[in-house]
Design a protein around this motif. Sequence first.
Motif, PDB file in Angstrom:
ATOM      1  N   HIS A   1       0.865  -1.178   0.000  1.00 51.91           N
ATOM      2  CA  HIS A   1       0.000   0.000   0.000  1.00 51.91           C
ATOM      3  C   HIS A   1       0.901   1.226   0.000  1.00 51.91           C
ATOM      4  N   LEU A   2       0.573   2.201  -0.824  1.00 52.02           N
ATOM      5  CA  LEU A   2       1.301   3.457  -0.847  1.00 52.02           C
ATOM      6  C   LEU A   2       0.515   4.460  -0.006  1.00 52.02           C
ATOM      7  N   LEU A   3       1.135   4.958   1.045  1.00 40.91           N
ATOM      8  CA  LEU A   3       0.513   5.951   1.919  1.00 40.91           C
ATOM      9  C   LEU A   3       1.172   7.295   1.658  1.00 40.91           C
TER      10      LEU A   3
ATOM     11  N   LEU B   1       3.869  16.181   3.772  1.00 40.47           N
ATOM     12  CA  LEU B   1       4.815  15.927   2.684  1.00 40.47           C
ATOM     13  C   LEU B   1       5.676  14.704   2.962  1.00 40.47           C
ATOM     14  N   THR B   2       5.027  13.608   3.370  1.00 45.80           N
ATOM     15  CA  THR B   2       5.719  12.346   3.624  1.00 45.80           C
ATOM     16  C   THR B   2       4.971  11.208   2.930  1.00 45.80           C
ATOM     17  N   ALA B   3       5.693  10.140   2.637  1.00 47.73           N
ATOM     18  CA  ALA B   3       5.083   8.978   1.990  1.00 47.73           C
ATOM     19  C   ALA B   3       5.834   7.716   2.401  1.00 47.73           C
ATOM     20  N   ALA B   4       5.105   6.595   2.391  1.00 46.88           N
ATOM     21  CA  ALA B   4       5.716   5.307   2.730  1.00 46.88           C
ATOM     22  C   ALA B   4       4.968   4.190   2.014  1.00 46.88           C
ATOM     23  N   LYS B   5       5.697   3.104   1.766  1.00 50.63           N
ATOM     24  CA  LYS B   5       5.064   1.873   1.285  1.00 50.63           C
ATOM     25  C   LYS B   5       4.980   0.926   2.468  1.00 50.63           C
TER      26      LYS B   5
ATOM     27  N   ALA C   1       5.189   2.415   9.834  1.00 51.41           N
ATOM     28  CA  ALA C   1       5.227   0.955   9.739  1.00 51.41           C
ATOM     29  C   ALA C   1       5.828   0.467   8.426  1.00 51.41           C
ATOM     30  N   GLY C   2       6.256   1.396   7.569  1.00 53.00           N
ATOM     31  CA  GLY C   2       6.743   0.971   6.263  1.00 53.00           C
ATOM     32  C   GLY C   2       8.067   1.584   5.881  1.00 53.00           C
ATOM     33  N   THR C   3       8.341   1.532   4.595  1.00 53.28           N
ATOM     34  CA  THR C   3       9.565   2.062   4.017  1.00 53.28           C
ATOM     35  C   THR C   3       9.316   3.467   3.497  1.00 53.28           C
ATOM     36  N   ASP C   4      10.123   4.420   3.925  1.00 53.02           N
ATOM     37  CA  ASP C   4       9.960   5.807   3.492  1.00 53.02           C
ATOM     38  C   ASP C   4      10.244   5.925   1.996  1.00 53.02           C
ATOM     39  N   VAL C   5       9.294   6.482   1.244  1.00 52.78           N
ATOM     40  CA  VAL C   5       9.460   6.714  -0.194  1.00 52.78           C
ATOM     41  C   VAL C   5       9.162   8.174  -0.533  1.00 52.78           C
ATOM     42  N   THR C   6       9.330   9.048   0.447  1.00 53.12           N
ATOM     43  CA  THR C   6       9.022  10.465   0.269  1.00 53.12           C
ATOM     44  C   THR C   6       9.748  11.055  -0.941  1.00 53.12           C
ATOM     45  N   GLY C   7      10.976  10.669  -1.163  1.00 49.96           N
ATOM     46  CA  GLY C   7      11.750  11.190  -2.284  1.00 49.96           C
ATOM     47  C   GLY C   7      11.206  10.810  -3.647  1.00 49.96           C
ATOM     48  N   GLY C   8      10.338   9.809  -3.717  1.00 50.52           N
ATOM     49  CA  GLY C   8       9.764   9.388  -4.983  1.00 50.52           C
ATOM     50  C   GLY C   8       8.449  10.066  -5.325  1.00 50.52           C
ATOM     51  N   VAL C   9       7.983  10.965  -4.446  1.00 52.43           N
ATOM     52  CA  VAL C   9       6.712  11.651  -4.665  1.00 52.43           C
ATOM     53  C   VAL C   9       6.975  13.038  -5.219  1.00 52.43           C
TER      54      VAL C   9
ATOM     55  N   TRP D   1       1.232  18.857  -1.006  1.00 50.96           N
ATOM     56  CA  TRP D   1       1.179  18.050  -2.216  1.00 50.96           C
ATOM     57  C   TRP D   1      -0.170  18.055  -2.900  1.00 50.96           C
ATOM     58  N   LEU D   2      -1.247  18.023  -2.159  1.00 46.63           N
ATOM     59  CA  LEU D   2      -2.562  17.954  -2.797  1.00 46.63           C
ATOM     60  C   LEU D   2      -3.597  18.503  -1.842  1.00 46.63           C
ATOM     61  N   ASN D   3      -4.398  19.411  -2.334  1.00 41.48           N
ATOM     62  CA  ASN D   3      -5.490  19.966  -1.560  1.00 41.48           C
ATOM     63  C   ASN D   3      -6.771  19.624  -2.308  1.00 41.48           C
ATOM     64  N   LEU D   4      -7.603  18.763  -1.750  1.00 45.90           N
ATOM     65  CA  LEU D   4      -8.839  18.370  -2.418  1.00 45.90           C
ATOM     66  C   LEU D   4      -9.849  19.501  -2.299  1.00 45.90           C
ATOM     67  N   THR D   5     -10.353  19.963  -3.444  1.00 44.08           N
ATOM     68  CA  THR D   5     -11.221  21.131  -3.506  1.00 44.08           C
ATOM     69  C   THR D   5     -12.585  20.745  -4.058  1.00 44.08           C
ATOM     70  N   PRO D   6     -13.669  21.009  -3.311  1.00 41.92           N
ATOM     71  CA  PRO D   6     -15.008  20.706  -3.833  1.00 41.92           C
ATOM     72  C   PRO D   6     -15.298  21.501  -5.100  1.00 41.92           C
ATOM     73  N   ALA D   7     -16.023  20.878  -6.007  1.00 41.14           N
ATOM     74  CA  ALA D   7     -16.418  21.508  -7.260  1.00 41.14           C
ATOM     75  C   ALA D   7     -17.893  21.186  -7.520  1.00 41.14           C
ATOM     76  N   MET D   8     -18.481  21.903  -8.456  1.00 41.59           N
ATOM     77  CA  MET D   8     -19.873  21.648  -8.802  1.00 41.59           C
ATOM     78  C   MET D   8     -20.023  20.203  -9.272  1.00 41.59           C
TER      79      MET D   8
END
Length: 107
Positions: A25-27, A33-37, A47-55, A66-73
């Motif tokens: 699972h990719l989190l 601004l962090t990520a892990a598998k 609980a996983g392997t840091d993959v922040t540099g790959g994002v 990295w991402l801000n989810l914005t409501p739209a019509m």
Amino acid sequence: MNPSLTDIATGTTVRYAGSVLAGEHLLINCGNLTAAKVTTDTFNLSAGTDVTGGVDASGPGSAFRWLNLTPAMAVGDPHSRTVLVTAAASGTSGASALKIHARRSYL
């Protein structure tokens, strides 16, 4: 391979330049601004392997989040708002899935 997620309202995209294999699972924590598998289905980056540099992120605001989810019509109704995203990855199957954990935000 190379999964990405784009917020339709803003065009902001976050992508991982790598592979997520069966059983992994990719989190991605967009606010921190962090990520892990990981190999579990709980949202625990430590609980996983840091993959922040790959994002990588592109689009409005990507320099500080990295991402801000914005409501739209939604569904052509100017009174209805929903978050719309597109997801892409190569090598996916019917068993592939995308799950988004988000917190509410109020203006």
